[in-house]
Design a protein around this motif. Sequence first.
Motif, PDB file in Angstrom:
ATOM      1  N   GLN A 197       0.854  -1.171   0.000  1.00 42.67           N
ATOM      2  CA  GLN A 197       0.000   0.000   0.000  1.00 42.67           C
ATOM      3  C   GLN A 197       0.898   1.232   0.000  1.00 42.67           C
ATOM      4  OE1 GLN A 197      -2.532  -0.180   3.435  1.00 42.67           O
ATOM      5  NE2 GLN A 197      -3.819  -1.774   2.559  1.00 42.67           N
ATOM      6  N   VAL A 198       0.383   2.326  -0.512  1.00 44.77           N
ATOM      7  CA  VAL A 198       1.146   3.571  -0.538  1.00 44.77           C
ATOM      8  C   VAL A 198       1.512   3.982   0.888  1.00 44.77           C
ATOM      9  CG1 VAL A 198       1.063   6.024  -1.137  1.00 44.77           C
ATOM     10  CG2 VAL A 198       0.126   4.324  -2.719  1.00 44.77           C
ATOM     11  N   SER A 199       0.588   3.839   1.828  1.00 47.33           N
ATOM     12  CA  SER A 199       0.863   4.233   3.212  1.00 47.33           C
ATOM     13  C   SER A 199       2.014   3.420   3.803  1.00 47.33           C
ATOM     14  CB  SER A 199      -0.389   4.093   4.076  1.00 47.33           C
ATOM     15  OG  SER A 199      -0.814   2.743   4.129  1.00 47.33           O
ATOM     16  N   SER A 200       2.094   2.142   3.477  1.00 46.86           N
ATOM     17  CA  SER A 200       3.191   1.304   3.967  1.00 46.86           C
ATOM     18  C   SER A 200       4.514   1.723   3.334  1.00 46.86           C
ATOM     19  CB  SER A 200       2.935  -0.165   3.661  1.00 46.86           C
ATOM     20  OG  SER A 200       1.792  -0.603   4.348  1.00 46.86           O
ATOM     21  N   TRP A 201       4.480   2.079   2.079  1.00 43.87           N
ATOM     22  CA  TRP A 201       5.670   2.548   1.387  1.00 43.87           C
ATOM     23  C   TRP A 201       6.185   3.827   2.042  1.00 43.87           C
ATOM     24  CZ3 TRP A 201       6.075   6.641  -2.534  1.00 43.87           C
ATOM     25  CH2 TRP A 201       7.274   6.625  -3.243  1.00 43.87           C
ATOM     26  N   ILE A 202       5.282   4.728   2.370  1.00 46.12           N
ATOM     27  CA  ILE A 202       5.668   5.986   3.016  1.00 46.12           C
ATOM     28  C   ILE A 202       6.266   5.713   4.398  1.00 46.12           C
ATOM     29  CG2 ILE A 202       4.769   8.134   4.015  1.00 46.12           C
ATOM     30  CD1 ILE A 202       2.739   8.178   1.636  1.00 46.12           C
ATOM     31  N   ILE A 203       5.625   4.850   5.180  1.00 49.24           N
ATOM     32  CA  ILE A 203       6.155   4.508   6.508  1.00 49.24           C
ATOM     33  C   ILE A 203       7.530   3.859   6.375  1.00 49.24           C
ATOM     34  CG2 ILE A 203       5.856   2.962   8.486  1.00 49.24           C
ATOM     35  CD1 ILE A 203       2.867   3.567   8.373  1.00 49.24           C
ATOM     36  N   SER A 204       7.689   3.013   5.383  1.00 48.25           N
ATOM     37  CA  SER A 204       8.971   2.341   5.168  1.00 48.25           C
ATOM     38  C   SER A 204      10.081   3.346   4.872  1.00 48.25           C
ATOM     39  CB  SER A 204       8.833   1.339   4.021  1.00 48.25           C
ATOM     40  OG  SER A 204      10.036   0.662   3.806  1.00 48.25           O
ATOM     41  N   ILE A 205       9.790   4.339   4.061  1.00 48.02           N
ATOM     42  CA  ILE A 205      10.778   5.381   3.762  1.00 48.02           C
ATOM     43  C   ILE A 205      11.136   6.123   5.048  1.00 48.02           C
ATOM     44  CG2 ILE A 205      11.160   7.596   2.585  1.00 48.02           C
ATOM     45  CD1 ILE A 205       9.352   6.511   0.302  1.00 48.02           C
ATOM     46  N   GLY A 206      10.124   6.506   5.812  1.00 52.78           N
ATOM     47  CA  GLY A 206      10.363   7.214   7.069  1.00 52.78           C
ATOM     48  C   GLY A 206      11.144   6.371   8.062  1.00 52.78           C
ATOM     49  N   ARG A 207      10.791   5.099   8.152  1.00 50.69           N
ATOM     50  CA  ARG A 207      11.475   4.185   9.075  1.00 50.69           C
ATOM     51  C   ARG A 207      12.953   4.075   8.716  1.00 50.69           C
ATOM     52  NH1 ARG A 207      12.953  -1.252   9.347  1.00 50.69           N
ATOM     53  NH2 ARG A 207      12.813  -2.118  11.453  1.00 50.69           N
ATOM     54  N   ASN A 208      13.241   3.918   7.432  1.00 51.34           N
ATOM     55  CA  ASN A 208      14.632   3.819   7.003  1.00 51.34           C
ATOM     56  C   ASN A 208      15.410   5.095   7.315  1.00 51.34           C
ATOM     57  OD1 ASN A 208      14.334   1.195   6.077  1.00 51.34           O
ATOM     58  ND2 ASN A 208      13.782   1.836   4.022  1.00 51.34           N
ATOM     59  N   LYS A 209      14.768   6.242   7.168  1.00 50.74           N
ATOM     60  CA  LYS A 209      15.413   7.505   7.513  1.00 50.74           C
ATOM     61  C   LYS A 209      15.687   7.575   9.016  1.00 50.74           C
ATOM     62  CE  LYS A 209      14.209  10.451   3.730  1.00 50.74           C
ATOM     63  NZ  LYS A 209      15.614  10.494   3.352  1.00 50.74           N
ATOM     64  N   ALA A 210      14.734   7.125   9.830  1.00 52.29           N
ATOM     65  CA  ALA A 210      14.916   7.147  11.286  1.00 52.29           C
ATOM     66  C   ALA A 210      16.042   6.209  11.709  1.00 52.29           C
ATOM     67  CB  ALA A 210      13.609   6.768  11.985  1.00 52.29           C
ATOM     68  N   ILE A 211      16.078   5.030  11.116  1.00 52.83           N
ATOM     69  CA  ILE A 211      17.138   4.076  11.442  1.00 52.83           C
ATOM     70  C   ILE A 211      18.491   4.649  11.054  1.00 52.83           C
ATOM     71  CG2 ILE A 211      18.129   1.837  10.788  1.00 52.83           C
ATOM     72  CD1 ILE A 211      15.211   0.785  10.718  1.00 52.83           C
ATOM     73  N   SER A 212      18.568   5.262   9.895  1.00 54.67           N
ATOM     74  CA  SER A 212      19.818   5.876   9.447  1.00 54.67           C
ATOM     75  C   SER A 212      20.251   6.977  10.419  1.00 54.67           C
ATOM     76  CB  SER A 212      19.623   6.450   8.044  1.00 54.67           C
ATOM     77  OG  SER A 212      20.778   7.096   7.607  1.00 54.67           O
ATOM     78  N   LEU A 213      19.306   7.769  10.856  1.00 51.58           N
ATOM     79  CA  LEU A 213      19.606   8.823  11.819  1.00 51.58           C
ATOM     80  C   LEU A 213      20.110   8.235  13.135  1.00 51.58           C
ATOM     81  CD1 LEU A 213      19.457  11.880  12.571  1.00 51.58           C
ATOM     82  CD2 LEU A 213      17.188  11.367  13.490  1.00 51.58           C
ATOM     83  N   LEU A 214      19.471   7.185  13.604  1.00 51.09           N
ATOM     84  CA  LEU A 214      19.872   6.557  14.861  1.00 51.09           C
ATOM     85  C   LEU A 214      21.275   5.971  14.767  1.00 51.09           C
ATOM     86  CD1 LEU A 214      16.612   4.823  16.076  1.00 51.09           C
ATOM     87  CD2 LEU A 214      17.716   6.846  17.015  1.00 51.09           C
ATOM     88  N   ARG A 215      21.615   5.462  13.622  1.00 50.59           N
ATOM     89  CA  ARG A 215      22.966   4.927  13.448  1.00 50.59           C
ATOM     90  C   ARG A 215      24.002   6.036  13.540  1.00 50.59           C
ATOM     91  NH1 ARG A 215      21.209   0.968   8.695  1.00 50.59           N
ATOM     92  NH2 ARG A 215      20.614  -0.799   9.984  1.00 50.59           N
TER      93      ARG A 215
END
Length: 189
Positions: free
Chosen positions: A72-90
């Motif tokens: 779903q588009v909403s899952s794709w958007i959350i996935s992009i955000g999640r990856n950005k958050a994980i990258s930031l946390l690293r």
Amino acid sequence: MSGSENTRDLELLNRVARNDRKAITLLYQRHNLRLYRYLLRFTKNDAIAEELVNETFLDVWRSAGKFEGRSQVSSWIISIGRNKAISLLRKRSDAELDDDYASGLEDDSDTPEVTTLKQDKAAAMRTCINKLSAEHREVIDLVYYQEKAIKEIAVILSVPENTVKTRVFHARKKLSDLLAKSGIDRGWP
């Protein structure tokens, strides 16, 4: 999310791919609050969560034409955000998950009366959820707060569906045990 909502999101995303600024605004309006709340769990910082939401929608703007429709588009958007958050946390060694803070945010859809009735049980639920491992907290959040299906969660987390099913099973079992120990009957769906 219903099929018609996802269809609407797909239409908006197709318009975004054609550089329609109004479409990205509408897509942002439909998804920014949920994404913000989800990202707040990772950052424990309002400003950083807001920045991640903005960066996510900038990527949505740039990548709309590359959406393959595997979720779903909403899952794709959350996935992009999640990856950005994980990258930031690293990048930030001092950043920690802060579920207490994010779980304490009120849902704007609740009336004041409903919010008051839920406070005690919600506080106990947060305490129990916070005792879960990070992987289990995340799947509980995605299933019950983000209302994502197993298939969508697998896309967001980039893991097989069976892994998601196993995590959900164990998270629910552990949460059920914790709730029982704290004197709450099964307080989740």
